[in-house]
Write a protein that holds these residues in place. Structure first.
Motif, PDB file in Angstrom:
ATOM      1  N   ALA A 197       3.666  39.927 -27.489  1.00 42.79           N
ATOM      2  CA  ALA A 197       2.297  39.432 -27.601  1.00 42.79           C
ATOM      3  C   ALA A 197       2.293  38.154 -28.438  1.00 42.79           C
ATOM      4  N   GLY A 198       1.933  37.058 -27.828  1.00 40.24           N
ATOM      5  CA  GLY A 198       1.886  35.789 -28.539  1.00 40.24           C
ATOM      6  C   GLY A 198       3.221  35.140 -28.779  1.00 40.24           C
ATOM      7  N   ALA A 199       4.321  35.737 -28.257  1.00 41.90           N
ATOM      8  CA  ALA A 199       5.675  35.192 -28.482  1.00 41.90           C
ATOM      9  C   ALA A 199       5.902  34.895 -29.965  1.00 41.90           C
ATOM     10  N   GLU A 200       5.491  35.829 -30.834  1.00 38.89           N
ATOM     11  CA  GLU A 200       5.462  35.586 -32.276  1.00 38.89           C
ATOM     12  C   GLU A 200       6.734  36.073 -32.960  1.00 38.89           C
ATOM     13  N   LEU A 201       7.453  35.144 -33.568  1.00 38.61           N
ATOM     14  CA  LEU A 201       8.597  35.485 -34.394  1.00 38.61           C
ATOM     15  C   LEU A 201       8.166  36.462 -35.475  1.00 38.61           C
ATOM     16  N   CYS A 202       8.871  37.579 -35.629  1.00 44.95           N
ATOM     17  CA  CYS A 202       8.446  38.583 -36.603  1.00 44.95           C
ATOM     18  C   CYS A 202       9.559  39.045 -37.530  1.00 44.95           C
ATOM     19  N   ARG A 203      10.779  38.547 -37.339  1.00 43.16           N
ATOM     20  CA  ARG A 203      11.849  38.905 -38.276  1.00 43.16           C
ATOM     21  C   ARG A 203      12.902  37.816 -38.312  1.00 43.16           C
ATOM     22  N   ILE A 204      13.318  37.472 -39.509  1.00 45.08           N
ATOM     23  CA  ILE A 204      14.532  36.687 -39.750  1.00 45.08           C
ATOM     24  C   ILE A 204      15.312  37.474 -40.776  1.00 45.08           C
ATOM     25  N   GLN A 205      16.451  38.003 -40.372  1.00 46.98           N
ATOM     26  CA  GLN A 205      17.229  38.870 -41.257  1.00 46.98           C
ATOM     27  C   GLN A 205      18.672  38.393 -41.335  1.00 46.98           C
ATOM     28  N   SER A 206      19.194  38.353 -42.542  1.00 50.62           N
ATOM     29  CA  SER A 206      20.598  38.025 -42.738  1.00 50.62           C
ATOM     30  C   SER A 206      21.469  39.193 -42.292  1.00 50.62           C
ATOM     31  N   LYS A 207      22.453  38.918 -41.436  1.00 50.19           N
ATOM     32  CA  LYS A 207      23.409  39.954 -41.049  1.00 50.19           C
ATOM     33  C   LYS A 207      24.441  40.172 -42.157  1.00 50.19           C
ATOM     34  N   VAL A 208      24.575  39.208 -43.040  1.00 49.72           N
ATOM     35  CA  VAL A 208      25.570  39.290 -44.115  1.00 49.72           C
ATOM     36  C   VAL A 208      25.097  40.214 -45.224  1.00 49.72           C
ATOM     37  N   THR A 209      23.829  40.074 -45.646  1.00 53.16           N
ATOM     38  CA  THR A 209      23.310  40.847 -46.783  1.00 53.16           C
ATOM     39  C   THR A 209      22.207  41.823 -46.413  1.00 53.16           C
ATOM     40  N   GLY A 210      21.658  41.707 -45.197  1.00 52.57           N
ATOM     41  CA  GLY A 210      20.537  42.552 -44.807  1.00 52.57           C
ATOM     42  C   GLY A 210      19.198  42.063 -45.322  1.00 52.57           C
ATOM     43  N   THR A 211      19.168  40.926 -45.974  1.00 54.09           N
ATOM     44  CA  THR A 211      17.936  40.385 -46.556  1.00 54.09           C
ATOM     45  C   THR A 211      16.970  39.931 -45.471  1.00 54.09           C
ATOM     46  N   ASP A 212      15.709  40.311 -45.622  1.00 53.63           N
ATOM     47  CA  ASP A 212      14.652  39.839 -44.737  1.00 53.63           C
ATOM     48  C   ASP A 212      13.991  38.613 -45.347  1.00 53.63           C
ATOM     49  N   PHE A 213      13.747  37.598 -44.520  1.00 55.63           N
ATOM     50  CA  PHE A 213      13.173  36.352 -45.007  1.00 55.63           C
ATOM     51  C   PHE A 213      11.747  36.111 -44.534  1.00 55.63           C
ATOM     52  N   MET A 214      11.229  36.993 -43.666  1.00 55.31           N
ATOM     53  CA  MET A 214       9.874  36.792 -43.167  1.00 55.31           C
ATOM     54  C   MET A 214       8.882  37.680 -43.890  1.00 55.31           C
ATOM     55  N   TRP A 215       7.675  37.167 -44.035  1.00 52.33           N
ATOM     56  CA  TRP A 215       6.526  37.919 -44.515  1.00 52.33           C
ATOM     57  C   TRP A 215       6.322  39.153 -43.635  1.00 52.33           C
ATOM     58  N   ASN A 216       5.781  40.221 -44.236  1.00 58.15           N
ATOM     59  CA  ASN A 216       5.668  41.494 -43.519  1.00 58.15           C
ATOM     60  C   ASN A 216       4.342  41.707 -42.799  1.00 58.15           C
ATOM     61  N   ALA A 217       3.503  40.689 -42.718  1.00 57.52           N
ATOM     62  CA  ALA A 217       2.227  40.763 -41.987  1.00 57.52           C
ATOM     63  C   ALA A 217       1.327  41.875 -42.508  1.00 57.52           C
ATOM     64  N   ASP A 218       1.250  42.015 -43.811  1.00 63.93           N
ATOM     65  CA  ASP A 218       0.390  43.009 -44.456  1.00 63.93           C
ATOM     66  C   ASP A 218      -1.052  42.819 -43.966  1.00 63.93           C
ATOM     67  N   PRO A 219      -1.620  43.819 -43.275  1.00 62.57           N
ATOM     68  CA  PRO A 219      -2.960  43.645 -42.698  1.00 62.57           C
ATOM     69  C   PRO A 219      -4.062  43.510 -43.742  1.00 62.57           C
ATOM     70  N   ASP A 220      -3.803  43.928 -44.976  1.00 63.86           N
ATOM     71  CA  ASP A 220      -4.809  43.803 -46.027  1.00 63.86           C
ATOM     72  C   ASP A 220      -4.854  42.393 -46.622  1.00 63.86           C
ATOM     73  N   ILE A 221      -3.844  41.566 -46.282  1.00 66.93           N
ATOM     74  CA  ILE A 221      -3.787  40.210 -46.834  1.00 66.93           C
ATOM     75  C   ILE A 221      -3.818  39.168 -45.721  1.00 66.93           C
ATOM     76  N   TRP A 222      -2.823  39.197 -44.842  1.00 71.93           N
ATOM     77  CA  TRP A 222      -2.786  38.306 -43.676  1.00 71.93           C
ATOM     78  C   TRP A 222      -1.910  38.962 -42.624  1.00 71.93           C
TER      79      TRP A 222
END
Length: 292
Positions: A17-42
């Motif tokens: 839906a919307g072709a929206e990027l929703c995750r950027i994750q490091s395969k090396v460390t497992g770190t997530d770099f994208m905001w989590n789309a908290d519905p109470d904030i944005w």
């Protein structure tokens, strides 16, 4: 539905839906770099902006004597009619074509595609806009990725800063309460290439830059080594935005801009509008690179 691709360094995921990027994750460390789309904030990750960017004055544009209620940020964002066109080991391509429904709110026939392509530590976000109609097409185009900030536990929002590739002296254009670009500016850069983040930076909405020297900006921390770099050579405008209470920052390359407060609402005179002849194809891209 989500689709994902990965290589030895990165994993990315995109919502259909919307072709929206929703995750950027490091395969090396497992770190997530994208905001989590908290519905109470944005409740968004990285909306795709087409064929308008930001707010439209009074909610409509005028073309050939008729008014069209193009939604804020356009018709791709959250659109369930966006379809996966192709998936390879290193890329995802999504598309949306004009329809009876789109022609009611946007008066042009089009074939829109967006491709996410992995390449080592970075990925390219590429756009194709084809004018499938018989007259000149008017449109804008942009990205809106929201990066998690802070990335790691034990860090604060104020530990983060944006580093531009060149020394800057640009000002932001102040927005009205309706999200329109006003005539007043506020100095942001004073012979520096850094912008330190603070939630109050966005008390008056987004920072809107029209005259940056830089075509590259990196999100950095004073307490950790990771770097997220956005390169936007094809895009003349840049927005920087977050909700004042949101632990994220959006770095937004734009081909086009929100309506000005004194806009006459005619599509042809809209600032930054792109014009594409019948049968022609327009392409543009920006990249996001992650290093830890």
């Amino acid at each position: 539905m989500e689709y994902s691709i990965e290589n030895e360094f990165l994993r990315i995921a995109v919502r259909q839906a919307g072709a929206e990027l929703c995750r950027i994750q490091s395969k090396v460390t497992g770190t997530d770099f994208m905001w989590n789309a908290d519905p109470d904030i944005w409740p968004s990750y990285a909306p795709v902006l087409f064929p308008v960017i930001g707010a439209i004055k009074n909610g409509f544009v005028r073309y050939n004597g008729k008014d069209y209620a193009v939604p804020r940020h356009g018709i791709v964002r959250n659109n369930p009619e966006v379809k996966l066109i192709e998936q390879t080991e290193s890329s995802l391509t999504f598309g949306l074509k004009s329809s009876t429904e789109t022609l009611e709110i946007y008066p042009f026939e089009f074939d829109f595609e967006i491709t996410y392509r992995l390449d080592a530590h970075k990925f390219l976000q590429s756009y194709k806009v084809a004018n499938s109609g018989e007259e000149q097409m008017l449109f804008s185009l942009g990205g809106h990725p929201a990066f998690k900030c802070p990335v790691h536990e034990g860090e604060d929002y104020t530990d983060y800063y944006l580093e531009f590739e060149a020394i800057e002296n640009d000002s932001t254009w102040l927005l009205t309460k309706d999200g329109l670009v006003g005539n007043e500016t506020k100095k942001i850069f004073d012979n520096t290439n850094t912008l330190h983040l603070d939630h109050h930076l966005f008390d008056n909405d987004a920072l809107i830059f029209k005259h940056l020297v830089s075509k590259q900006v990196s999100l950095r921390s004073t307490k950790s080594a990771q770097v997220a770099t956005v390169r936007f050579g094809d895009f003349p405008y840049l927005g920087i935005w977050a909700k004042p209470n949101g632990n994220f920052v959006c770095i937004e390359p734009w081909l086009g801009i929100a309506d000005s407060a004194d806009s006459d609402q005619n599509f042809e005179t809209k600032e930054g509008i792109l014009k594409l002849a019948a049968g022609e194809l327009f392409t543009a891209s920006f990249s996001i690179e992650i290093h830890e």
